[in-house]
Design a protein around this motif. Structure first.
Motif, PDB file in Angstrom:
ATOM      1  N   LYS A 151      20.679  36.094  36.712  1.00 30.00           N
ATOM      2  CA  LYS A 151      21.272  36.054  38.041  1.00 30.00           C
ATOM      3  C   LYS A 151      22.780  36.325  38.015  1.00 30.00           C
ATOM      4  CE  LYS A 151      17.875  32.918  40.143  1.00 30.00           C
ATOM      5  NZ  LYS A 151      17.686  31.621  40.844  1.00 30.00           N
ATOM      6  N   ILE A 152      23.344  36.523  36.818  1.00 32.78           N
ATOM      7  CA  ILE A 152      24.768  36.834  36.733  1.00 32.78           C
ATOM      8  C   ILE A 152      24.988  38.274  37.193  1.00 32.78           C
ATOM      9  CG2 ILE A 152      26.751  37.131  35.202  1.00 32.78           C
ATOM     10  CD1 ILE A 152      25.741  34.865  33.499  1.00 32.78           C
ATOM     11  N   LYS A 153      25.596  38.407  38.347  1.00 37.25           N
ATOM     12  CA  LYS A 153      25.864  39.723  38.921  1.00 37.25           C
ATOM     13  C   LYS A 153      27.365  39.984  39.072  1.00 37.25           C
ATOM     14  CE  LYS A 153      21.458  40.455  39.510  1.00 37.25           C
ATOM     15  NZ  LYS A 153      20.745  41.432  38.649  1.00 37.25           N
ATOM     16  N   HIS A 154      28.154  38.913  38.995  1.00 34.83           N
ATOM     17  CA  HIS A 154      29.580  39.049  39.261  1.00 34.83           C
ATOM     18  C   HIS A 154      30.357  38.074  38.380  1.00 34.83           C
ATOM     19  CE1 HIS A 154      32.932  39.350  42.593  1.00 34.83           C
ATOM     20  NE2 HIS A 154      33.317  39.819  41.415  1.00 34.83           N
ATOM     21  N   ILE A 155      31.172  38.613  37.475  1.00 34.66           N
ATOM     22  CA  ILE A 155      31.969  37.789  36.561  1.00 34.66           C
ATOM     23  C   ILE A 155      33.430  37.817  37.007  1.00 34.66           C
ATOM     24  CG2 ILE A 155      32.834  37.541  34.194  1.00 34.66           C
ATOM     25  CD1 ILE A 155      30.225  38.731  33.193  1.00 34.66           C
ATOM     26  N   GLY A 156      34.052  36.653  37.041  1.00 31.37           N
ATOM     27  CA  GLY A 156      35.481  36.558  37.296  1.00 31.37           C
ATOM     28  C   GLY A 156      36.220  36.353  35.987  1.00 31.37           C
ATOM     29  N   VAL A 157      37.434  36.878  35.884  1.00 26.25           N
ATOM     30  CA  VAL A 157      38.223  36.723  34.659  1.00 26.25           C
ATOM     31  C   VAL A 157      39.677  36.487  35.031  1.00 26.25           C
ATOM     32  CG1 VAL A 157      38.499  39.231  34.475  1.00 26.25           C
ATOM     33  CG2 VAL A 157      38.865  37.818  32.459  1.00 26.25           C
ATOM     34  N   PHE A 158      40.357  35.659  34.249  1.00 27.94           N
ATOM     35  CA  PHE A 158      41.785  35.442  34.477  1.00 27.94           C
ATOM     36  C   PHE A 158      42.480  35.137  33.162  1.00 27.94           C
ATOM     37  CE2 PHE A 158      39.921  31.234  34.801  1.00 27.94           C
ATOM     38  CZ  PHE A 158      40.856  30.375  34.246  1.00 27.94           C
ATOM     39  N   THR A 159      43.806  35.363  33.149  1.00 29.18           N
ATOM     40  CA  THR A 159      44.638  35.012  32.001  1.00 29.18           C
ATOM     41  C   THR A 159      45.548  33.863  32.416  1.00 29.18           C
ATOM     42  OG1 THR A 159      46.202  36.763  32.652  1.00 29.18           O
ATOM     43  CG2 THR A 159      44.592  37.308  30.962  1.00 29.18           C
ATOM     44  N   SER A 160      45.731  32.916  31.511  1.00 27.20           N
ATOM     45  CA  SER A 160      46.424  31.679  31.890  1.00 27.20           C
ATOM     46  C   SER A 160      47.367  31.239  30.785  1.00 27.20           C
ATOM     47  CB  SER A 160      45.396  30.581  32.178  1.00 27.20           C
ATOM     48  OG  SER A 160      46.014  29.358  32.496  1.00 27.20           O
ATOM     49  N   GLY A 161      48.389  30.463  31.156  1.00 24.94           N
ATOM     50  CA  GLY A 161      49.355  29.968  30.179  1.00 24.94           C
ATOM     51  C   GLY A 161      50.300  31.075  29.744  1.00 24.94           C
ATOM     52  N   GLY A 162      50.758  31.007  28.509  1.00 18.89           N
ATOM     53  CA  GLY A 162      51.673  32.025  28.001  1.00 18.89           C
ATOM     54  C   GLY A 162      50.965  33.353  27.784  1.00 18.89           C
ATOM     55  N   ASP A 163      51.649  34.454  28.086  1.00 16.58           N
ATOM     56  CA  ASP A 163      51.065  35.770  27.842  1.00 16.58           C
ATOM     57  C   ASP A 163      51.056  36.050  26.343  1.00 16.58           C
ATOM     58  OD1 ASP A 163      53.684  37.910  27.486  1.00 16.58           O
ATOM     59  OD2 ASP A 163      54.068  35.958  28.374  1.00 16.58           O
TER      60      ASP A 163
END
Length: 324
Positions: free
Chosen positions: A5-17
């Motif tokens: 049922k996974i049709k849409h994945i969210g992604v983010f970067t956090s903290g220090g680059d």
């Protein structure tokens, strides 16, 4: 949750680059597209998750950005996410955008946040270790560490040139937070005369013994990790106490270590981590970080990831051998 049922994945970067983050984003998008899954990126870490600040990802757009340092998604630390109300708003964002799974690239603080978030959110989370400090358990190397060391080496080599010209003692402060990995890796390969890291209590004694009798035509280079209890300023004053004749300078490399093009190793690491993150979601895993141990992909539960990654015995022995 049924992974088909996974049709849409969210992604983010956090903290220090950290260099290599964009390679990981590209790999995530490429792998998701190959399996017919939509990918959206949240800008500015947890802040974007709360505010619904998201952009659609296409792998062909990310392909040409693998050589770029930093993160195209921006990053930030979020005080609002520490509060339950902030996490509830983030959950509303995920539901409103029909996000079925979440991939986060960051350090131990990022994974602590996901662990807390899992108390009210039941979608699967997978983490990718992105921090130049290399201070996370569950992986031999974190994304960005190799690039940061290479940047430090390049700058330290230049400092040696001017140090040799003036017979100077240089105290060079390196990043790493509470971990000495950047300092010890950089210091050993540039032939530093002393390396001070938070994990060692004897390195300061070795340094004072060496610098006390320093009177040479050669440069004298001292690496000190920012997390060391002595610190650059106090260290300089102690050196002047035991040898007032030295011509001493302090250089802080600072955030220059985070910038610049990622090394080949970090680009490849980003690719491997990104692909693995999507695959592990499809395999039904959740609340785990993908890492690399003995060059093999490895999963570690978030509960264990938050532990500090300590300098191992081999590096400690090298530190003692070359520091004396």
């Amino acid at each position: 949750m049924n992974t088909n049922k996974i049709k849409h994945i969210g992604v983010f970067t956090s903290g220090g680059d950290s260099p290599g983050m964009n390679s990981a984003l590209y790999a995530i998008a490429k792998t998701a597209e190959a399996t017919g899954i939509k990918v959206s990126g949240f800008r500015k870490g947890y802040e974007g998750l709360i505010d619904g600040d998201l952009v659609q990802f296409k792998s062909h757009e990310l392909q040409k950005l693998t050589q770029k340092g930093g993160t195209i998604l921006k990053t930030a630390r979020s005080k609002r996410f520490l509060e339950l109300e902030g996490r509830k708003k983030a959950l509303q964002t995920l539901n409103a955008n029909k996000i079925d799974a979440l991939i986060a690239i960051g350090g131990d603080g990022t994974f602590k946040g996901l662990l807390t978030f899992s108390e009210i959110c039941d979608i699967p989370f997978i983490g990718i270790p992105g921090t130049i400090d290399n201070d996370i358990s569950g992986t031999d190397y974190t994304l960005g560490f190799d690039s940061a060391v290479n940047t430090a080496i390049e700058n330290i080599d230049k400092i040696r040139d001017t140090a040799e010209s003036h017979n100077r003692v240089f105290v060079i402060e390196l990043m790493g937070r509470d971990s000495g990995y950047i300092a010890i890796h950089s210091g050993l390969v540039v032939g530093a005369d002393a390396i001070l890291i938070p994990e060692s209590g004897r390195d300061f004694i070795y340094l004072l013994n060496k610098v006390k009798s320093y009177d040479s035509e050669d440069a004298f280079l001292i690496m000190v990790s920012e997390g060391d209890e002595i610190g650059a300023e106090l260290l300089a004053s102690k050196i002047n106490e035991v040898n007032s004749s030295v011509d001493l300078r302090i250089t802080r490399l600072g955030h220059v270590q985070r910038g610049g093009n990622p090394s080949a190793l970090d680009r490849m690491l980003g690719i491997r981590f990104g692909v693995a993150a999507v695959e592990q979601l499809l395999n039904g895993n959740k609340n785990k970080m993908v890492g690399l141990l003995n060059n093999e992909l490895y999963l570690t539960p978030f509960e264990e990831v938050v532990k500090q990654h300590q300098v191992n015995d081999e590096l400690q022995k090298l530190l003692e051998l070359f520091g004396k």
